[in-house]
Enzyme design. Structure first.
Site, PDB file in Angstrom:
ATOM      1  N   HIS A 139     -26.397   7.842 -19.874  1.00 21.91           N
ATOM      2  CA  HIS A 139     -26.271   8.722 -18.519  1.00 21.91           C
ATOM      3  C   HIS A 139     -25.674  10.301 -19.114  1.00 21.91           C
ATOM      4  O   HIS A 139     -24.377  10.577 -18.972  1.00 21.91           O
ATOM      5  CB  HIS A 139     -25.519   8.451 -17.703  1.00 21.91           C
ATOM      6  CG  HIS A 139     -25.686   9.249 -16.155  1.00 21.91           C
ATOM      7  ND1 HIS A 139     -24.729   8.979 -15.344  1.00 21.91           N
ATOM      8  CD2 HIS A 139     -26.598  10.075 -15.867  1.00 21.91           C
ATOM      9  CE1 HIS A 139     -25.087   9.870 -14.297  1.00 21.91           C
ATOM     10  NE2 HIS A 139     -26.222  10.443 -14.684  1.00 21.91           N
ATOM     11  N   CYS A 177     -20.593  15.775 -11.797  1.00 25.53           N
ATOM     12  CA  CYS A 177     -19.500  15.954 -12.348  1.00 25.53           C
ATOM     13  C   CYS A 177     -19.750  17.099 -13.351  1.00 25.53           C
ATOM     14  O   CYS A 177     -18.982  17.277 -14.288  1.00 25.53           O
ATOM     15  CB  CYS A 177     -18.669  14.774 -12.821  1.00 25.53           C
ATOM     16  SG  CYS A 177     -17.957  13.763 -11.617  1.00 25.53           S
ATOM     17  N   TYR A 180     -36.722   8.947  -1.825  1.00 26.36           N
ATOM     18  CA  TYR A 180     -35.957   9.975  -2.126  1.00 26.36           C
ATOM     19  C   TYR A 180     -35.728   9.761  -3.747  1.00 26.36           C
ATOM     20  O   TYR A 180     -35.807   8.583  -4.197  1.00 26.36           O
ATOM     21  CB  TYR A 180     -34.346   9.772  -1.692  1.00 26.36           C
ATOM     22  CG  TYR A 180     -33.466  10.412  -2.360  1.00 26.36           C
ATOM     23  CD1 TYR A 180     -33.329  11.903  -2.421  1.00 26.36           C
ATOM     24  CD2 TYR A 180     -32.591   9.808  -3.397  1.00 26.36           C
ATOM     25  CE1 TYR A 180     -32.389  12.561  -3.299  1.00 26.36           C
ATOM     26  CE2 TYR A 180     -31.984  10.496  -4.505  1.00 26.36           C
ATOM     27  CZ  TYR A 180     -31.670  12.101  -4.358  1.00 26.36           C
ATOM     28  OH  TYR A 180     -30.875  12.704  -5.042  1.00 26.36           O
TER      29      TYR A 180
HETATM   30  P1  GTP Z   1     -26.262  14.861 -11.202  1.00 25.50           P
HETATM   31  O1  GTP Z   1     -27.598  15.534 -11.383  1.00 25.50           O
HETATM   32  O2  GTP Z   1     -25.943  14.159  -9.890  1.00 25.50           O
HETATM   33  O3  GTP Z   1     -26.119  13.521 -12.381  1.00 25.50           O
HETATM   34  O4  GTP Z   1     -24.910  15.969 -11.514  1.00 25.50           O
HETATM   35  P2  GTP Z   1     -24.510  16.635 -12.755  1.00 25.50           P
HETATM   36  O5  GTP Z   1     -23.555  15.616 -13.436  1.00 25.50           O
HETATM   37  O6  GTP Z   1     -25.222  17.166 -13.599  1.00 25.50           O
HETATM   38  O7  GTP Z   1     -23.418  17.588 -11.861  1.00 25.50           O
HETATM   39  P3  GTP Z   1     -23.792  19.367 -11.737  1.00 25.50           P
HETATM   40  O8  GTP Z   1     -23.782  20.016 -13.018  1.00 25.50           O
HETATM   41  O9  GTP Z   1     -24.737  19.462 -11.093  1.00 25.50           O
HETATM   42  O10 GTP Z   1     -22.371  19.751 -10.971  1.00 25.50           O
HETATM   43  C1  GTP Z   1     -22.034  19.049 -10.188  1.00 25.50           C
HETATM   44  C2  GTP Z   1     -20.677  19.880  -9.173  1.00 25.50           C
HETATM   45  O11 GTP Z   1     -19.797  20.160 -10.217  1.00 25.50           O
HETATM   46  C3  GTP Z   1     -21.401  21.321  -8.782  1.00 25.50           C
HETATM   47  O12 GTP Z   1     -20.718  21.441  -7.631  1.00 25.50           O
HETATM   48  C4  GTP Z   1     -20.591  22.280  -9.567  1.00 25.50           C
HETATM   49  O13 GTP Z   1     -20.503  23.632  -9.245  1.00 25.50           O
HETATM   50  C5  GTP Z   1     -19.421  21.667 -10.114  1.00 25.50           C
HETATM   51  N1  GTP Z   1     -19.082  21.917 -11.482  1.00 25.50           N
HETATM   52  C6  GTP Z   1     -19.712  21.947 -12.775  1.00 25.50           C
HETATM   53  N2  GTP Z   1     -19.180  22.232 -13.862  1.00 25.50           N
HETATM   54  C7  GTP Z   1     -17.829  22.359 -13.598  1.00 25.50           C
HETATM   55  C8  GTP Z   1     -16.765  23.204 -13.998  1.00 25.50           C
HETATM   56  O14 GTP Z   1     -16.528  23.390 -15.321  1.00 25.50           O
HETATM   57  N3  GTP Z   1     -15.659  23.269 -13.218  1.00 25.50           N
HETATM   58  C9  GTP Z   1     -15.454  22.973 -11.896  1.00 25.50           C
HETATM   59  N4  GTP Z   1     -14.377  23.320 -11.283  1.00 25.50           N
HETATM   60  N5  GTP Z   1     -16.516  22.624 -11.086  1.00 25.50           N
HETATM   61  C10 GTP Z   1     -17.828  22.359 -11.802  1.00 25.50           C
HETATM   62  C1  SPV Z   2     -27.537  11.133 -10.311  1.00 23.75           C
HETATM   63  O1  SPV Z   2     -27.236  10.803  -9.176  1.00 23.75           O
HETATM   64  O2  SPV Z   2     -26.933  10.836 -11.387  1.00 23.75           O
HETATM   65  C2  SPV Z   2     -28.850  11.941 -10.476  1.00 23.75           C
HETATM   66  C3  SPV Z   2     -29.574  12.212  -9.173  1.00 23.75           C
HETATM   67  O3  SPV Z   2     -28.973  12.340 -11.488  1.00 23.75           O
HETATM   68  S1  SPV Z   2     -30.672  10.696  -9.027  1.00 23.75           S
HETATM   69  O4  SPV Z   2     -31.971  10.880  -9.577  1.00 23.75           O
HETATM   70  O5  SPV Z   2     -30.808  10.754  -7.550  1.00 23.75           O
HETATM   71  O6  SPV Z   2     -30.119   9.460  -9.649  1.00 23.75           O
HETATM   72 MN    MN Z   3     -27.487  12.012 -13.103  1.00 24.58          MN
END
Ligand code: GTP
Ligand code: SPV
Ligand code: MN
Length: 596
Positions: A229, A253, A200
């Protein structure tokens, strides 16, 4: 294959790996399209990958992992520094010699009947002074094809490396994907990563979390730079001036969303634009002019699929329309395309869900995640160049000057929509005390506050007390050229648990205040925790959002913050003597301010 480099350290390690793993064949990934096309065909022939509809999703493929292998495994991730003390209280630790012996026993002979792929890759544009080289060996074509999207792969990396020993060794062996024997291990003093029994993403694309954060954070500490990060974005104003900010939020987040957001219509009409430099990781160094410069070491996005749609993240969705690999989403059998919860309101009638079983919408029960067509952590691997708003600076090695660093997380109560720290050291305190609530998607109780300093809890490759000290040290070196540090919280909820702030594109309204603060043109109110905007200074044009509600999510409640300070004190205890005195002073200052 012996001719691919003259670097003695590379050749010696490859020989060692061959002797250990005993592959039937050895293939060096040179980066040519011809070679990749043959690998794609082979993966489709064996069923490892499925080719998707060439008209609708050109160059796209589908892959399923084992149901026991769908996410990062923090409890099986180790920092194997020579001294236990150097891994610190937030990491699992094992003696390196003991761990090498155990992992070599697990991996020994497991490439028998398989091919060993040697992937030379660069984190950062090849040849950039901020870039670093790595070599991953793997027995998985899926890993090869993902690494080709997520990093810069090919023999050009070795030409730039020359005879240098400054490269990261990455051994990945699928073995039999046994969760009981799964280990993700970093050996920071040896520039080495070993990952066994997983297939994965974050566990096996060794350039990403293992190298670009765990190993690189250690290297940054030793060499005077930072691996974080963080997303990186450029905000362009109507005068064409671009201000760059980096933001650290924990996994899931909102980093990918913020990095690619589309501003509200009234701001687009005025000429505001957002440019994406990176969506997950930033490497930052002090430049010749004394400012902090950031590159995105990655070359693609490994993004969460569920919830991604034309409205929530248009640019991310657009990025997945060609040359993308989809993992653990659902297949629409009628037209051989993909689907996931939240893509649109038309779930396919004739689908195969992520585990490979037939699926149709009548099987879906919202409260039961096991009935979903796509796994909640299903992902797309998309080339960064596909992104409609990719920054012109993305591929340049020099990096972009960072004006603001933003921390954030999910806090239903307590933390205001946005505030600015009093100065760099106070900002480091804010980052070190950062917390986010666990969600229903993650194991364990819902809504529990977990401290996740700088969103690096699962990714810091050394003692977090030393990591905080390194941040303070960087601030000293940057002096008055240091970026301003802010904290945001898009996730305040009302009594029914609904999000109060609309979020997504409307976060631009908050970003504009942040940029204006950097330029010295926006007002603020000083509170016990830092500078909070006056409600009038967050532009609510065209938004059905009441100013009183805005005031409620900007308010700093001293009683709530007194409790928060007590929790931070508890959190700090685990760092013992390694907690920098400056952070203890910052905590005492906060305690005094909220007690007034
Ligand atoms: P990783 O790839 O795991 O590091 O995640 P990330 O930090 O890039 O998060 P991503 O942008 O994929 O968003 C994760 C979740 O948060 C999704 O379900 C989005 O819809 C939600 N989300 C993102 N921005 C907002 C916001 O401004 N408000 C709310 N309520 N939800 C949000
Ligand atoms: C995270 O979990 O912060 C990601 C996905 O961006 S992974 O590559 O699985 O760490
Ligand atoms: Mn990430």
């Amino acid at each position: 294959m012996n001719k691919f480099t003259k670097n003695p350290t590379v050749l010696a390690w490859i020989d060692e790996m061959k002797a250990l793993l005993t592959p039937d064949n050895v293939v060096v990934i040179d980066g040519s399209e011809e070679q990749l096309e043959a690998l794609r065909a082979e993966a489709c022939a064996t069923g490892e990958m499925i080719k998707l509809n060439e008209e609708k999703l050109p160059g796209c493929y589908y892959h399923r992992t084992k149901p026991n292998d769908v996410a990062r495994v923090e409890d099986r991730t180790f920092i194997c520094s020579r001294e236990k003390e150097n891994a610190g209280p937030t990491n699992n630790w094992c003696d390196p010699q003991e761990m090498y012996a155990k992992l070599y026993d697990i991996a020994r002979g497991t490439y028998k009947g398989r091919t060993m792929y040697i992937i030379p890759f660069s984190m950062g544009p090849i040849g950039s002074p901020l870039a670093k080289a790595g070599i991953e060996v793997t027995d998985s074509i899926y890993v090869v094809l993902n690494m080709v999207i997520m990093t810069r792969v090919g023999t050009a990396v070795l030409d730039v490396l020359g005879d240098s020993n400054d490269w990261v060794r990455g051994l990945h062996a699928k073995c039999d994907v046994d969760p009981e024997k799964r280990y993700i291990c970093q050996f920071p003093e040896d520039n080495t990563i070993i990952s066994v029994n997983s297939a994965y993403g974050g566990n096996v694309l060794l350039g990403k979390k293992c190298f670009a954060l765990r190993i690189a954070s250690y290297q940054g500490w030793k060499e005077g730079w930072m691996a974080e990060h963080m997303l990186i974005l450029g905000l362009e104003n109507p005068q064409g001036e671009v201000t760059y900010v980096a933001a650290a939020f924990p996994s899931a987040c909102g980093k990918t969303n913020l990095a690619m957001m589309i501003p509200p219509a009234y701001l687009l009409e005025k000429g505001y634009k957002i440019w994406t430099v990176g969506d997950d990781i930033a490497w930052m160094r002090i430049g010749a002019d004394g400012r902090l410069y950031a590159i995105n070491p990655e070359n693609g996005f490994f993004g969460v699929a569920p919830g991604t749609n034309e409205k929530s993240n248009f640019n991310a969705l657009a990025s997945t329309k060609k040359n993308t690999i989809f993992t653990n989403v659902a297949i629409n059998n009628d037209d051989n395309t993909v689907w996931w919860e939240g893509l649109d309101k038309n779930p396919p009638e004739n689908a195969t869900e992520w585990k490979g079983n037939p699926w149709n919408p009548s099987m879906f029960v919202k409260a039961d995640k096991t009935t979903y067509a796509a796994h909640p952590n299903s992902r797309f691997t998309a080339p960064a160049v596909n992104c409609p708003c990719i920054s012109a600076e993305f591929d340049k090695g020099a990096g972009v000057p960072i004006s603001a660093i933003i921390f954030g997380g999910r806090r239903a109560k307590c933390t205001p929509l946005v505030y600015q720290s009093k100065d760099w050291n106070n900002g480091v305190f804010v980052g070190s005390a950062m917390a986010s609530e666990t969600t229903a998607a993650a194991a364990g109780a819902v809504g529990v506050v977990r401290r996740d300093p700088m969103a690096m809890l699962p990714f810091c490759g050394y003692h977090m007390g030393d990591y905080f000290a390194h941040w303070l040290e960087m601030g000293k070196k940057l002096g008055d050229k240091a970026p301003k540090i802010f904290n945001v919280n898009w996730f305040r909820t009302d009594d029914e648990g609904n999000f109060i702030w609309p979020g997504f594109g409307d976060n631009m309204r908050v970003l504009n205040w942040i940029v204006d603060r950097c330029n010295g043109t926006a007002d603020a109110v000083e509170t016990a925790i830092g500078f909070v905007p006056k409600a009038e200074d967050i532009d609510l044009t065209d938004l059905d959002f009441d100013i009183e509600t805005l005031k409620s999510i900007l308010a700093v409640d001293k009683d709530v913050w007194a409790k928060e300070a007590a929790e931070i004190e508890e959190h700090y205890k685990k760092f013992g003597d390694k907690l920098p005195a400056e952070l203890r002073n910052q905590l005492e200052t906060l305690k005094a301010a909220v007690a007034e």
